[in-house]
Design a protein around this motif. Structure first.
Motif, mmCIF file in Angstrom:
data_model
loop_
_atom_site.group_PDB
_atom_site.id
_atom_site.type_symbol
_atom_site.label_atom_id
_atom_site.label_comp_id
_atom_site.label_asym_id
_atom_site.label_seq_id
_atom_site.Cartn_x
_atom_site.Cartn_y
_atom_site.Cartn_z
ATOM 1 N N GLU A 294 46.106 28.617 32.983
ATOM 2 C CA GLU A 294 45.923 27.798 34.024
ATOM 3 C C GLU A 294 46.252 28.312 35.348
ATOM 4 O O GLU A 294 45.916 27.631 36.379
ATOM 5 N N ARG A 295 46.847 29.371 35.221
ATOM 6 C CA ARG A 295 47.503 30.006 36.751
ATOM 7 C C ARG A 295 46.399 30.432 37.303
ATOM 8 O O ARG A 295 45.611 31.302 37.072
ATOM 9 N N GLY A 296 46.513 30.237 38.912
ATOM 10 C CA GLY A 296 45.768 30.682 39.699
ATOM 11 C C GLY A 296 44.276 30.356 40.057
ATOM 12 O O GLY A 296 44.226 29.014 39.587
ATOM 13 N N SER A 297 43.575 30.935 40.666
ATOM 14 C CA SER A 297 42.162 30.445 41.187
ATOM 15 C C SER A 297 41.247 30.050 40.137
ATOM 16 O O SER A 297 41.149 30.784 39.218
ATOM 17 N N ALA A 298 40.641 29.025 40.156
ATOM 18 C CA ALA A 298 39.768 28.625 38.893
ATOM 19 C C ALA A 298 38.710 29.180 38.954
ATOM 20 O O ALA A 298 37.983 29.836 37.964
ATOM 21 N N GLU A 299 37.987 29.860 40.147
ATOM 22 C CA GLU A 299 36.814 30.567 40.285
ATOM 23 C C GLU A 299 37.077 32.068 39.786
ATOM 24 O O GLU A 299 36.211 32.727 38.937
ATOM 25 N N TYR A 300 38.263 32.620 40.139
ATOM 26 C CA TYR A 300 38.591 34.086 39.844
ATOM 27 C C TYR A 300 38.758 33.931 38.385
ATOM 28 O O TYR A 300 38.338 34.911 37.593
ATOM 29 N N ASN A 301 39.308 32.845 37.741
ATOM 30 C CA ASN A 301 39.477 32.810 36.234
ATOM 31 C C ASN A 301 38.443 32.805 35.487
ATOM 32 O O ASN A 301 38.130 33.078 34.386
#
Lengths: 422, 171
Positions: free
Chosen positions: B106-113
Motif C-alpha cells: 500500500e505504500r507510495g504512489s498508486a500510479e507507480y504501484n
C-alpha cells in the motif's frame, strides 16, 4: 454549546465549528505569528443559524491559508455588525488589523447575507458584498466571503469557493466525490464496486477523467460533470491510467502498458490520435503538464529507482529532477510553473515535498507516515494531499511554506487521489 | 498412463474440473463440490475420486503466488519449481489460458504501484515464456495496490501483498 478558542497565541489550537456544521477540524500552526495578518470575524447579526455558521466557516478558511490569524470577539453581545458601532475600537485594542462584520436577513426560504471588511485602524471599508440565496448555499456564501477577505488583505485570489475531487473507499464501495475546498458538501459523481483512481479535472471544470477497474483492468474514462455521460478514453490491453489534461483541455497524457511496461502517450480529448511519447523500457507514469503546456513532469525508474523527470511534450530528452533518496514520485506543477510538489520517502516515511525548478532546492512540507497524491490550489498557496493513518487516509492541506497543516475530513473510510480544482 | 491422465485433464479443464486417480485420498470439499457440479449434465460414476491437479493442495500446481521484494520485480529462484510445473501444465494443455495478476503493497504512489504490479506480472510471464509457454496462453494485468490480500499495515502484510498470482481462465 459553542466553544471557541483564541488561536493567535499558541502553536497548536482547535477551532470548533458549531450550529449545523458536522465535524470538528484541527489546524496545526508552526512558526511565528508575526507574519500573519490578525483579523476579527465578528458573529453576524440575525436569528437564523447561518448568522453563526458563516463567520465560523469564514474564520476556518482564513486560518487554513496560514497567512491570517484570528482575533476572538465572540464574547461581544450583541455582536458588532455595523461600522458605526460605538464599540468598534475593540477590534484594534484586541490587536486586529481588519474586521469582518455582517448580517443575515431571512425572508421565507430566502436569505440575504451582507458583509463588510473594515480596516480596524482607519475604520474605513475595504470590501463589502451582499448575497441572496437559499439556506443550502450557506457554506458557499461563506467561502465566497472568505475569498473576498483573503484577496483584499493579501492581494492573492482566494480559493475557498473552489472544489476538490477525491476517491472515498467505504467498505467494498468506491465513491468518486466532489466537495467544497474544506471537504464539506460532498457530492458523489460515480459509485462503483470496483476500484477508482486518479481523477483529473479538465481545465474548464466540465469534464472529469479517471481510472476505473470495472472492466477487470484499469481503463480511463472521461465523464461530463453536468450530464454524467461518459466515454472510454483509453481501454487498450493491460493498464490504462494516470490521465492528465493539457492546459488547453484539448489533449491528455495517459499511461498505457499495451506495448510493455508503463509508458506515456498523448491522446486527443475524444480518445482519437493516440501517439506514444516515452520509449524508456522502464516505468514512466504520473505525467503532469507545465502551465504553458510545453513540458511534462513524470515519474520514472529508468535509473533504478523511481525519480521525477521532465521532458518536452513535443518529445526529446528527459532530464532528471530529483536526486535525494530512492523514492521521489507523483510530481505536480505549481500554477506559476516555477516549482513542483511530489512525494519523497524520508527514513521509510512518505512525505510531501516542494522543489524549485530553477534552483533544484527541495523542502519537505509534511511529517506524516504515508502522505500521498499532492496537488496545488489554483492560487499556488496551498497543497491538498492524502494523509495516511493506519487503515484510512484523510484529506489534508498544507501551505507552501509548510507551516500550516489541516486535516479536512473526518469521514469513515479511506480518502485517496485528491485533486484541487478551480 | 501419462497420456490417459492428460486426456482426462483436458476434458476436466473444459468442464471446469478434472480427475486424477492417484490423488483420491486428498479430495477436499472444494474439489468434491466442483466434481459434483461437473457431474450434473452427465453423471460420472465416482465423483468423490475427482481431483483437479490445479486445486489439489498436494500438487505444486495449487501454488499460484510469486512474492517480491519492495520496489522489485525480480522472480526469486525459489519460485522456479512452481513455475516449471505451471509451464509443464500449460505446454501440455494448449487450450489452457492464464491471467497473471500483479499486486503491490500500500505504500507510495498508486500510479507507480500500478506500473510496478504490471512489471511483476510481466516478469512472471517472461519466466513462463522462457519455459516454452506460448505467449498466447498468458495475459497480464495489474491491480497495483487496489486489491491487498492482507489488510494490515506492517511488513508482514506488505510482504503478502507484493505478489503476482497465476489465475487459470476457467477459475
Amino acid at each position: 454549546m459553542l466553544k471557541k478558542v483564541l488561536l493567535a497565541l499558541t502553536g497548536c489550537a482547535c477551532f470548533w465549528i458549531g450550529g449545523t456544521v458536522r465535524a470538528d477540524m484541527s489546524i496545526d500552526i508552526t512558526g511565528g505569528e508575526s507574519s500573519r495578518i490578525p483579523v476579527a470575524v465578528s458573529p453576524f447579526a440575525g436569528s437564523v443559524p447561518a448568522a453563526q455558521d458563516i463567520p465560523h466557516i469564514v474564520g476556518a478558511d482564513l486560518l487554513r491559508s496560514g497567512e491570517l490569524s484570528l482575533v476572538d470577539v465572540s464574547d461581544l453581545n450583541p455582536p458588532i455588525s455595523q461600522p458605526g458601532d460605538a464599540r468598534f475600537g475593540v477590534f484594534r485594542s484586541r490587536g486586529a488589523d481588519a474586521a469582518v462584520l455582517g448580517a443575515v436577513q431571512s425572508a421565507g426560504s430566502q436569505m440575504t447575507v451582507s458583509f463588510r471588511l473594515m480596516d480596524a485602524v482607519r475604520q474605513n471599508q475595504l470590501a463589502g458584498f451582499s448575497y441572496s440565496a437559499g439556506p443550502a448555499d450557506t457554506r458557499m456564501i461563506a467561502h465566497r466571503i472568505a475569498d473576498v477577505v483573503y484577496q483584499a488583505l493579501t492581494g492573492t485570489p482566494g480559493v475557498f469557493s473552489s472544489h476538490i475531487v477525491y476517491v472515498l473507499q467505504r467498505g467494498s464501495e468506491y465513491l468518486l466525490q466532489v466537495a467544497d475546498s474544506d471537504g464539506y458538501e460532498p457530492q458523489t459523481v460515480l459509485k462503483s464496486h470496483y476500484a477508482i483512481m486518479s481523477p483529473a479535472w479538465s481545465p474548464d471544470g466540465r469534464r472529469m477523467a479517471y481510472v476505473s477497474f470495472e472492466r477487470g483492468h484499469a481503463v480511463v474514462y472521461e465523464q461530463m460533470m453536468d450530464s454524467g455521460r461518459r466515454i472510454v478514453l483509453a481501454s487498450y490491453p493491460g493498464s490504462n491510467s494516470a490521465p492528465a489534461w493539457s492546459p488547453d483541455g484539448k489533449r491528455l497524457a495517459v499511461v498505457l502498458t499495451k506495448d510493455g511496461p508503463s509508458q506515456i502517450y498523448l491522446v486527443n480529448a475524444d480518445g482519437s490520435g493516440l501517439t506514444r511519447l516515452t520509449f524508456s523500457g522502464a516505468i514512466d507514469t504520473e505525467p503532469s503538464w507545465s502551465p504553458d503546456g510545453s513540458q511534462l513532469l513524470f515519474t520514472s525508474d529508468r535509473d533504478g529507482s523511481p525519480q521525477v523527470y521532465m521532458m518536452p511534450v513535443a518529445g526529446g530528452k528527459a532530464v532528471r529532477m530529483t536526486f535525494d533518496g530512492k523514492y521521489n514520485v507523483s510530481p505536480r506543477w505549481s500554477p506559476d510553473g516555477k516549482s513542483f510538489v511530489f512525494v519523497t520517502r524520508v527514513s521509510g516515511q512518505y512525505r510531501i515535498a516542494l522543489m524549485n525548478v530553477a534552483s533544484g532546492q527541495m523542502q519537505v512540507l509534511t511529517d506524516g507516515h504515508d502522505d500521498e497524491s499532492p496537488s496545488f490550489a489554483s492560487n499556488g498557496k496551498m497543497i491538498l494531499y492524502a494523509a495516511g493513518i493506519g487503515s484510512r487516509s484523510d484529506l489534508a492541506v498544507v501551505t507552501v511554506d509548510g507551516k500550516t497543516h489541516e486535516r479536512l475530513s473526518n469521514v469513515e473510510g479511506a480518502m485517496d487521489s485528491p485533486v484541487w480544482g478551480r | 498412463m501419462k497420456k490417459t491422465v492428460l486426456g482426462l485433464m483436458v476434458v476436466g479443464l473444459l468442464a471446469g474440473c478434472s480427475t486424477e486417480q492417484a490423488k483420491t485420498n486428498t479430495a477436499q470439499d472444494n474439489t468434491v463440490r466442483q466434481a459434483a457440479k461437473a457431474a450434473e449434465p452427465a453423471p460420472a460414476p465416482a465423483p468423490a475420486v475427482a481431483v483437479d491437479p490445479l486445486n489439489d493442495p498436494n500438487n505444486i500446481l495449487s501454488q499460484r503466488s510469486v512474492y517480491f521484494d519492495f520496489d522489485k520485480s525480480i522472480v526469486h529462484d525459489e519460485y522456479m519449481p512452481m513455475l516449471k510445473a505451471h509451464a509443464g501444465y500449460l505446454t501440455s494443455h494448449g487450450s489452457a489460458h492464464i491471467q497473471i495478476q500483479g499486486n503491490t503493497d500500500e505504500r507510495g504512489s498508486a500510479e507507480y504501484n500500478l506500473g510496478l504490479g504490471q512489471r511483476r506480472a510481466d516478469a512472471v510471464a517472461k519466466s513462463l515464456e522462457l519455459m516454452n509457454v506460448s505467449s498466447s496462453q498468458i495475459s497480464t494485468i495489474s491491480f497495483g495496490k487496489s486489491k491487498p490480500r492482507a489488510v494490515g499495515h506492517n511488513e508482514t502484510a506488505w510482504a503478502q501483498n507484493r505478489r503476482a498470482d497465476i489465475v487459470y481462465q476457467s477459475e
